[in-house]
Design a protein around this motif. Structure first.
Motif, PDB file in Angstrom:
ATOM      1  N   TRP A   1       1.006  -1.324   0.064  1.00  0.00           N
ATOM      2  CA  TRP A   1       0.068  -0.047   0.012  1.00  0.00           C
ATOM      3  C   TRP A   1       0.979   1.357   0.067  1.00  0.00           C
ATOM      4  O   TRP A   1       0.380   2.399  -0.521  1.00  0.00           O
ATOM      5  CB  TRP A   1      -0.832  -0.130   1.097  1.00  0.00           C
ATOM      6  CG  TRP A   1      -1.858  -1.328   1.262  1.00  0.00           C
ATOM      7  CD1 TRP A   1      -2.032  -2.416   2.052  1.00  0.00           C
ATOM      8  CD2 TRP A   1      -3.184  -1.300   0.026  1.00  0.00           C
ATOM      9  NE1 TRP A   1      -3.057  -2.997   1.418  1.00  0.00           N
ATOM     10  CE2 TRP A   1      -3.710  -2.440   0.328  1.00  0.00           C
ATOM     11  CE3 TRP A   1      -3.576  -0.420  -0.705  1.00  0.00           C
ATOM     12  CZ2 TRP A   1      -4.824  -2.721  -0.050  1.00  0.00           C
ATOM     13  CZ3 TRP A   1      -4.725  -0.770  -1.452  1.00  0.00           C
ATOM     14  CH2 TRP A   1      -5.271  -1.949  -1.147  1.00  0.00           C
TER      15      TRP A   1
ATOM     16  N   ARG B   1      -9.463  -6.475   0.415  1.00  0.00           N
ATOM     17  CA  ARG B   1      -9.458  -5.832   1.622  1.00  0.00           C
ATOM     18  C   ARG B   1     -10.627  -4.550   1.456  1.00  0.00           C
ATOM     19  O   ARG B   1     -10.941  -4.356   0.477  1.00  0.00           O
ATOM     20  CB  ARG B   1      -8.196  -4.770   1.651  1.00  0.00           C
ATOM     21  CG  ARG B   1      -6.924  -5.764   1.584  1.00  0.00           C
ATOM     22  CD  ARG B   1      -6.955  -6.556   2.853  1.00  0.00           C
ATOM     23  NE  ARG B   1      -5.553  -7.366   2.836  1.00  0.00           N
ATOM     24  CZ  ARG B   1      -5.662  -8.714   2.398  1.00  0.00           C
ATOM     25  NH1 ARG B   1      -6.817  -9.322   2.095  1.00  0.00           N
ATOM     26  NH2 ARG B   1      -4.365  -9.289   2.635  1.00  0.00           N
TER      27      ARG B   1
ATOM     28  N   LEU C   1     -10.997  -0.808   2.141  1.00  0.00           N
ATOM     29  CA  LEU C   1     -10.463   0.519   2.670  1.00  0.00           C
ATOM     30  C   LEU C   1     -11.499   1.514   3.127  1.00  0.00           C
ATOM     31  O   LEU C   1     -12.943   1.669   2.616  1.00  0.00           O
ATOM     32  CB  LEU C   1     -10.212   1.140   1.210  1.00  0.00           C
ATOM     33  CG  LEU C   1      -8.697   0.652   0.445  1.00  0.00           C
ATOM     34  CD1 LEU C   1      -8.860  -1.045   0.354  1.00  0.00           C
ATOM     35  CD2 LEU C   1      -8.230   1.274  -0.673  1.00  0.00           C
TER      36      LEU C   1
ATOM     37  N   VAL D   1      -6.770   0.145   5.940  1.00  0.00           N
ATOM     38  CA  VAL D   1      -6.941  -1.223   5.128  1.00  0.00           C
ATOM     39  C   VAL D   1      -7.327  -2.288   6.188  1.00  0.00           C
ATOM     40  O   VAL D   1      -6.281  -2.613   7.108  1.00  0.00           O
ATOM     41  CB  VAL D   1      -5.759  -1.274   4.344  1.00  0.00           C
ATOM     42  CG1 VAL D   1      -5.915  -2.578   3.388  1.00  0.00           C
ATOM     43  CG2 VAL D   1      -5.547  -0.288   3.404  1.00  0.00           C
TER      44      VAL D   1
ATOM     45  N   ASP E   1      -8.227  -6.129   6.730  1.00  0.00           N
ATOM     46  CA  ASP E   1      -8.241  -7.725   6.173  1.00  0.00           C
ATOM     47  C   ASP E   1      -9.439  -8.249   6.643  1.00  0.00           C
ATOM     48  O   ASP E   1      -9.075  -8.693   7.909  1.00  0.00           O
ATOM     49  CB  ASP E   1      -6.859  -8.357   6.205  1.00  0.00           C
ATOM     50  CG  ASP E   1      -6.842  -9.676   5.780  1.00  0.00           C
ATOM     51  OD1 ASP E   1      -7.925 -10.175   5.082  1.00  0.00           O
ATOM     52  OD2 ASP E   1      -5.937 -10.402   5.725  1.00  0.00           O
TER      53      ASP E   1
ATOM     54  N   TYR F   1     -11.069   2.759  -5.589  1.00  0.00           N
ATOM     55  CA  TYR F   1      -9.928   1.987  -6.028  1.00  0.00           C
ATOM     56  C   TYR F   1     -10.249   1.279  -7.175  1.00  0.00           C
ATOM     57  O   TYR F   1     -11.312   0.925  -7.210  1.00  0.00           O
ATOM     58  CB  TYR F   1      -9.825   0.991  -4.792  1.00  0.00           C
ATOM     59  CG  TYR F   1      -8.600  -0.086  -5.048  1.00  0.00           C
ATOM     60  CD1 TYR F   1      -7.141   0.612  -4.539  1.00  0.00           C
ATOM     61  CD2 TYR F   1      -8.526  -1.322  -5.510  1.00  0.00           C
ATOM     62  CE1 TYR F   1      -6.187  -0.074  -4.590  1.00  0.00           C
ATOM     63  CE2 TYR F   1      -7.383  -2.103  -5.587  1.00  0.00           C
ATOM     64  CZ  TYR F   1      -6.351  -1.624  -5.076  1.00  0.00           C
ATOM     65  OH  TYR F   1      -5.154  -2.399  -5.223  1.00  0.00           O
TER      66      TYR F   1
ATOM     67  N   GLN G   1      -5.409   4.422  -6.550  1.00  0.00           N
ATOM     68  CA  GLN G   1      -6.512   4.780  -5.576  1.00  0.00           C
ATOM     69  C   GLN G   1      -6.445   6.159  -5.425  1.00  0.00           C
ATOM     70  O   GLN G   1      -5.484   6.825  -5.737  1.00  0.00           O
ATOM     71  CB  GLN G   1      -5.898   4.142  -4.233  1.00  0.00           C
ATOM     72  CG  GLN G   1      -4.707   4.554  -3.431  1.00  0.00           C
ATOM     73  CD  GLN G   1      -4.390   4.300  -2.050  1.00  0.00           C
ATOM     74  OE1 GLN G   1      -4.705   3.238  -1.887  1.00  0.00           O
ATOM     75  NE2 GLN G   1      -3.532   4.985  -1.260  1.00  0.00           N
TER      76      GLN G   1
END
Length: 529
Positions: free
Chosen positions: A32, A279, A281, A291, A293, A314, A321
């Motif tokens: 990222w 993920r 965001l 972010v 998970d 995204y 992004q």
């Protein structure tokens, strides 16, 4: 104890200087962080960002009474649509990327042709500002919209008429999302704290499922499986299992202020290929982009921006992004893949294919049988078989180190006391303790040097990282030089100041222990819950 030989003297090094703790960067955090961010300024508050599902995945930004289309390759404006009478609140691309629908605060929903920027349809039915509009996935004929009139409408775009008027929310409808697996189902979120699941095939126009977020809902999205949704409101992002009857799976509360927008992201490989690592965001008014998970239920990356964040997007190809802020700046991050870098290098090299490379003359390898082998000089670079002998670098010594090297201990202590670096003073004192000469130096220093030492002890003896040595040293100074201190008024004043600072430090430590005694049971109770 034997004294060190002068030729083996090395500079004393401070041992008590704390080093800043740097967090360990994980591979995902590196991914990222690889998005090279640049600013797109001179806009007004950006409440909505959306990417086109078709390549090359342009993105649209709503700002004031305009809708700007940006190229995801160059991050520059390709076109601007200004056919609005009020502030644009939301936009949505059609699945083929040729049309875009946009809503504004006048209650109007418009459909535009991206090439000509002309409005093809004007959908009028909402009586209050429209907050969201969206094309269902792979559906080119219908639209979903919701607004401050607490209504959700399902539109026939060609006929410019609402096919369904869905009632059920009791407050402003602010967000929604269509199912990725069924174009007849979608969810909407409202300021009445609820998220409702709708099915246009249900004839009585009632929601088929409902969850309560507990706070006004700012955004809601489907997860790729279609059976899970994520809701944002307050300072939390929550995961819900719709197939399990709306069961709450997890609540992420890592933001400090209201979460304003969420979107799905996919981790892409270096070749530009997509993976199955999804993920969530999220952005909020605290200026953080997180972010999340949801397979491991933890935050894997966090980035701070210098303004409250309102929207996030995204790209489907994992290369771009974008984040919209309240002060009119878009932070657009572009990630370069190895494949693109290779293509760029090949294109640059192809420009000069007609120019033949210049061959360098080969140098004759020198062997020990050649007399020039022994006359190469210092500028010659060593080869693989050579033994390289390096001269030891000359160590530059400070004044106190030079005095320690000559065993002039008292002068070394006085010299370093005159400096403004307490860590060096502590290093010299530790060296003198190791040589068992510190107390002897204190006994031999004159009145002026003793005054300098007492000033240093008054200033640094209560500093936590120095106190373990200096407090013991203070006690020894008072024992050894008691007669001199009684005979001098100036030294007495330094001792009084030192006593006051020590008493103040003791009071602070006692207060901290009392606070710790209050907090520790509360933390244990919170841990059990």
């Amino acid at each position: 104890m034997a004294e060190p030989h002068p030729s083996k003297m090395f500079p004393v090094k401070p041992k008590l200087k704390s080093k800043p703790r740097t967090p360990k960067q994980t591979p995902e955090s590196k991914y990222w962080s690889s998005f090279k961010t640049q600013q797109i300024p001179n806009l007004i508050s950006v409440p909505s960002l959306t990417f086109s599902p078709s390549s090359p995945h342009s993105f649209a930004a709503a700002h004031s009474a305009s809708l700007s289309i940006f190229s995801s390759e160059t991050l520059s404006v390709s076109s601007t649509i200004s056919s609005f009478s009020d502030v644009v609140s939301c936009a949505s691309f059609r699945s083929d990327g040729r049309l875009i629908a946009a809503s504004d605060l006048s209650g109007l929903v418009q459909v535009f042709d991206l090439k000509t920027r002309t409005p093809l349809r004007r959908l009028r039915s909402h009586t209050r500002p429209v907050r969201f509009v969206q094309y269902p996935l792979f559906d080119r004929l219908h639209l979903i919209s919701g607004g401050d009139d607490a209504l959700v409408k399902y539109w026939d775009v060609a006929g410019e008429t609402p096919l369904l008027e869905l009632r059920g929310h009791k407050d402003y409808v602010r967000c929604g999302d269509s199912s990725p697996v069924n174009m007849d189902m979608f969810v909407t979120g409202s300021y009445d704290h609820t998220v409702k699941l709708w099915d246009v095939r249900v004839t009585d126009s009632r929601s088929v499922a409902e969850v309560n977020h507990g706070k006004p809902v700012e955004d809601v999205i489907f997860l790729p499986s279609g059976g899970l949704i994520a809701t944002a409101g307050g300072n939390s992002v929550k995961l819900w299992d719709l197939l399990g009857g709306g069961k709450l799976l997890f609540s992420m509360e890592s933001h400090n202020k209201t979460v304003t927008s969420i979107c799905m992201g996919r981790i892409g490989g270096d070749t530009g290929e997509e993976s199955n690592q999804f993920r969530i965001l999220s952005v909020g008014l605290d200026g953080y982009m997180k972010v999340f998970d949801y397979s491991t239920m933890r935050v894997t990356h966090s980035t701070r921006y210098p303004a409250p964040l309102l929207s996030v997007g995204y790209s489907p190809d994992c290369s771009t992004q974008v984040i919209g802020t309240s002060n009119g700046i878009i932070y657009a991050g572009k990630r370069k893949t190895k494949e693109k870098e290779k293509e760029k290098e090949e294109s640059e090299s192809s420009m000069f294919w007609r120019i033949a490379p210049v061959e360098k003359p080969k140098r004759q390898v020198l062997r020990p049988s050649n007399f020039r082998y022994f006359q190469r000089g210092q500028g010659e670079k060593p080869s693989m078989g050579d033994y390289l002998i390096m001269r030891p670098k000359k160590v530059k010594l400070a004044e106190h180190d030079k005095l320690l090297k000559k065993f002039r201990h008292r002068e070394a202590l006085v010299s370093v006391l005159g400096s403004k670096k307490p860590e060096n003073v502590l290093a010299v004192m530790e060296e003198l303790v190791a040589r068992k000469k510190l107390l002897k130096c204190i006994a031999n220093i004159d009145m002026g040097e003793l005054k300098l030492l007492l000033m240093f002890l008054h200033k640094y003896s209560t500093v936590p990282r120095y106190s373990s040595l200096l407090m013991k040293l203070t006690q020894k100074v008072l024992e050894i030089r008691a007669d001199d201190i009684r005979a001098s008024d100036s030294l007495k004043s330094h001792i009084r100041n030192l006593k006051r600072s020590v008493e103040e430090e003791i009071r602070v430590q006692q207060s901290l222990q009392e606070i710790q005694g209050i907090i520790t049971p509360l933390l244990k109770i919170a841990g059990r819950r």
